[in-house]
Design a protein around this motif. Structure first.
Motif, PDB file in Angstrom:
ATOM      1  N   ARG A  35       0.822  -1.229   0.000  1.00  0.00           N
ATOM      2  CA  ARG A  35       0.000   0.000   0.000  1.00  0.00           C
ATOM      3  C   ARG A  35       0.846   1.265   0.000  1.00  0.00           C
ATOM      4  N   HIS A  36       1.922   1.295   0.768  1.00  0.00           N
ATOM      5  CA  HIS A  36       2.751   2.497   0.875  1.00  0.00           C
ATOM      6  C   HIS A  36       4.000   2.438   0.001  1.00  0.00           C
ATOM      7  N   LEU A  37       4.162   1.376  -0.763  1.00  0.00           N
ATOM      8  CA  LEU A  37       5.356   1.240  -1.594  1.00  0.00           C
ATOM      9  C   LEU A  37       5.158   1.954  -2.927  1.00  0.00           C
ATOM     10  N   SER A 132       6.572   6.753   2.236  1.00  0.00           N
ATOM     11  CA  SER A 132       5.363   7.514   1.986  1.00  0.00           C
ATOM     12  C   SER A 132       5.063   8.353   3.232  1.00  0.00           C
ATOM     13  N   PRO A 133       4.606   9.598   3.062  1.00  0.00           N
ATOM     14  CA  PRO A 133       4.258  10.409   4.232  1.00  0.00           C
ATOM     15  C   PRO A 133       3.179   9.757   5.110  1.00  0.00           C
ATOM     16  N   GLU A 134       2.351   8.913   4.524  1.00  0.00           N
ATOM     17  CA  GLU A 134       1.291   8.247   5.288  1.00  0.00           C
ATOM     18  C   GLU A 134       1.771   7.005   6.034  1.00  0.00           C
ATOM     19  N   ASN A 135       2.975   6.556   5.755  1.00  0.00           N
ATOM     20  CA  ASN A 135       3.461   5.311   6.359  1.00  0.00           C
ATOM     21  C   ASN A 135       4.096   5.588   7.726  1.00  0.00           C
ATOM     22  N   GLN A 136       3.243   5.720   8.723  1.00  0.00           N
ATOM     23  CA  GLN A 136       3.712   6.033  10.073  1.00  0.00           C
ATOM     24  C   GLN A 136       4.465   4.872  10.711  1.00  0.00           C
TER      25      GLN A 136
END
Length: 185
Positions: A35-37, A132-136
């Motif tokens: 998803r974040h790749l 990714s900025p969303e990948n906390q």
């Protein structure tokens, strides 16, 4: 350096094998896992091509890209990549694990293995990764490893029909404190 094989308490970072295709598909073919790749889920044929290229690259002298298996009890549960930059003192890392292993500290173990490999085995001076900025979760893993957030690369990647920014983290060899990692015989 061939073959690569480093172990932590629960994981082994090793060369990809032709028998890893189906297990790699369970990671790279899973929409949640990627998803974040920077890519969409891979097909079995694409995973087979990745494995084949990694096996071929592992035999090359002066290798610059290390596409590796992340194994738990001999089963591939993730993939890791270390690519030496044009200036060979530095390398970029990337990693993915099966979602059923998320939240259990495996990501932190994996990043420690990559840092141990890059600094301890390859003698690198700088290792960096982009997320990714969303990948906390990836943010927490890299910060826990001692990596410093350097900043944002705006419109860094075209993925999933849109531009995506990336957040860059890095660590220098003299900032790194190795965790105990054992080398398999």
């Amino acid at each position: 350096m061939h073959p690569v094989e480093l172990s932590s308490a629960r994981l082994t970072l090793r060369e990809l094998r032709p028998t890893d295709v189906d297990d790699l598909l369970r990671v790279y073919g899973d929409p949640e896992a990627v998803r974040h790749l920077s890519f969409t889920p891979r097909t079995r044929q694409q995973c087979a091509a990745i494995v084949e290229a990694a096996v071929t690259d592992a035999e090359r002298e002066g290798r610059g890209v290390y596409m590796l298996a992340v194994a738990r009890q001999e089963e591939l549960v993730g993939a890791a990549r270390l690519a030496v930059d044009e200036r060979p003192h530095s390398a970029q890392i990337g990693f993915a694990l099966r979602p059923d292993l998320w939240g259990q500290g495996f990501g932190s173990e994996l990043v420690q293995l990559l840092l141990r490999f890059g600094f301890g085995e390859l003698g690198l001076k700088r290792i960096w990764g982009a997320r990714s900025p969303e990948n906390q979760a990836s943010e927490r893993v890299m910060l826990r490893a001692g990596m410093v957030e350097e900043g944002r690369i705006r419109r860094h990647l075209w993925t999933r029909d849109a531009w995506r920014d990336s957040i860059v983290h890095s660590i220098l060899n003299d900032e790194w404190t190795p965790n105990p990692v054992t080398r398999k015989p």
